[in-house]
Scaffold this motif. Sequence first.
Motif, mmCIF file in Angstrom:
data_model
loop_
_atom_site.group_PDB
_atom_site.id
_atom_site.type_symbol
_atom_site.label_atom_id
_atom_site.label_comp_id
_atom_site.label_asym_id
_atom_site.label_seq_id
_atom_site.Cartn_x
_atom_site.Cartn_y
_atom_site.Cartn_z
ATOM 1 N N VAL A 136 0.842 -1.203 0.000
ATOM 2 C CA VAL A 136 0.000 0.000 0.000
ATOM 3 C C VAL A 136 0.876 1.253 0.000
ATOM 4 N N LEU A 137 1.923 1.246 0.819
ATOM 5 C CA LEU A 137 2.839 2.395 0.858
ATOM 6 C C LEU A 137 3.523 2.584 -0.494
ATOM 7 N N GLU A 138 3.958 1.486 -1.076
ATOM 8 C CA GLU A 138 4.643 1.567 -2.369
ATOM 9 C C GLU A 138 3.685 2.023 -3.469
ATOM 10 N N ALA A 139 2.431 1.585 -3.397
ATOM 11 C CA ALA A 139 1.444 1.993 -4.402
ATOM 12 C C ALA A 139 1.171 3.495 -4.338
ATOM 13 N N ALA A 140 1.390 4.083 -3.161
ATOM 14 C CA ALA A 140 1.222 5.531 -3.000
ATOM 15 C C ALA A 140 2.484 6.288 -3.397
ATOM 16 N N ASP A 141 3.459 5.559 -3.967
ATOM 17 C CA ASP A 141 4.729 6.140 -4.426
ATOM 18 C C ASP A 141 5.516 6.748 -3.265
ATOM 19 N N LEU A 142 5.498 6.049 -2.134
ATOM 20 C CA LEU A 142 6.280 6.475 -0.974
ATOM 21 C C LEU A 142 7.574 5.675 -0.897
#
Length: 340
Positions: A132-138
């Motif tokens: 989820v964090l990676e999908a938010a480009d974090l």
Amino acid sequence: MALDTDRRRQLHALKLKSLAETYLGISLSDLNGTEDGAIGIKRHDNCVTAVILAEERCSRAVGVAMAAATQAKADVIHIFAKEEASSLASAAELFRTSPTVWELNDRVATVAVASDPTSKESTDVDPELIAVLEAADLDVVYEHGIVAGEIRGLEVARIESDGEEQRIAVGVGAHDREAFALLHGGMPSGEALLRVTETVRFHRRAGAEPHPLNRLNAERWLRSQLIGSPQKIGATVLSSASPPTARRSLKETIPAVAYGRMAEGNQVVVVCTIGIDLNLIAFGAQARMYTDPEAQLIFVVPERDAHPLLKAMVEKLMVPAELIAIDDDWRDWKSSGSLA
């Protein structure tokens, strides 16, 4: 009633004068009280002794001591520390002229014993939350058991656990996370992240108007830029790494650490800061011991912060290191991606 600044400095100076006379048998000829303690110098016929009192922000005492000793060309260094004496003793051992650290218990001082390196905390996190964090480009950052999502070095979310269930807490800092949970507790993680990240990305960019969101954690922003453009310091790949001690809060400023590989193939520990931080060199030496004692050590600061005193302190380390000054406009760098 709280003491005013001048009176506190006077008391710090008097305390250091007494400690130096009692435990070292010397009378300090040059003595100055500070908000954090005091600094004293004794010039003998063939020797210069630097003596430091650490009453506040004790974790910075080795850096302050080495800076004072470098300026005074001291041969002998003593630190009297109210707290964290064992950790300071460990840091002191990393310099060729190693300060003697004294642990203060009221007015009684004993020579401190160096502590063992801090053990690294394992992180067991739900991979779906990482996704989820990676999908938010974090940028997903792991430090001392904490997993956070960052935008250009600023934490906007972290994975928290109540012992039974893990969840993503959204917000910049603990108070913001609590407020966001109260106001938007039922909002799906993806939607919550989108709301916060849009605001942070708008402010945390090169050329943006001054704002708290682009002033906080500038040293971590510099690290994220180096991770995106490792060739700026001759590296091929860099990733975030834990500092030797954990940050106590978002507002605490400590150097940011990265770990990776140089173009020559050797491993490297990179330590970044913004501004002139007298504790940078001691902190970085500890970061190398914590991350990889065999790695090359590079300090990275903007050109305007590459003070000659920092360069002189680098040369006093037991194991060689390098200070690299990068462009003051580092925020304008365009990421080139890491080379595998």
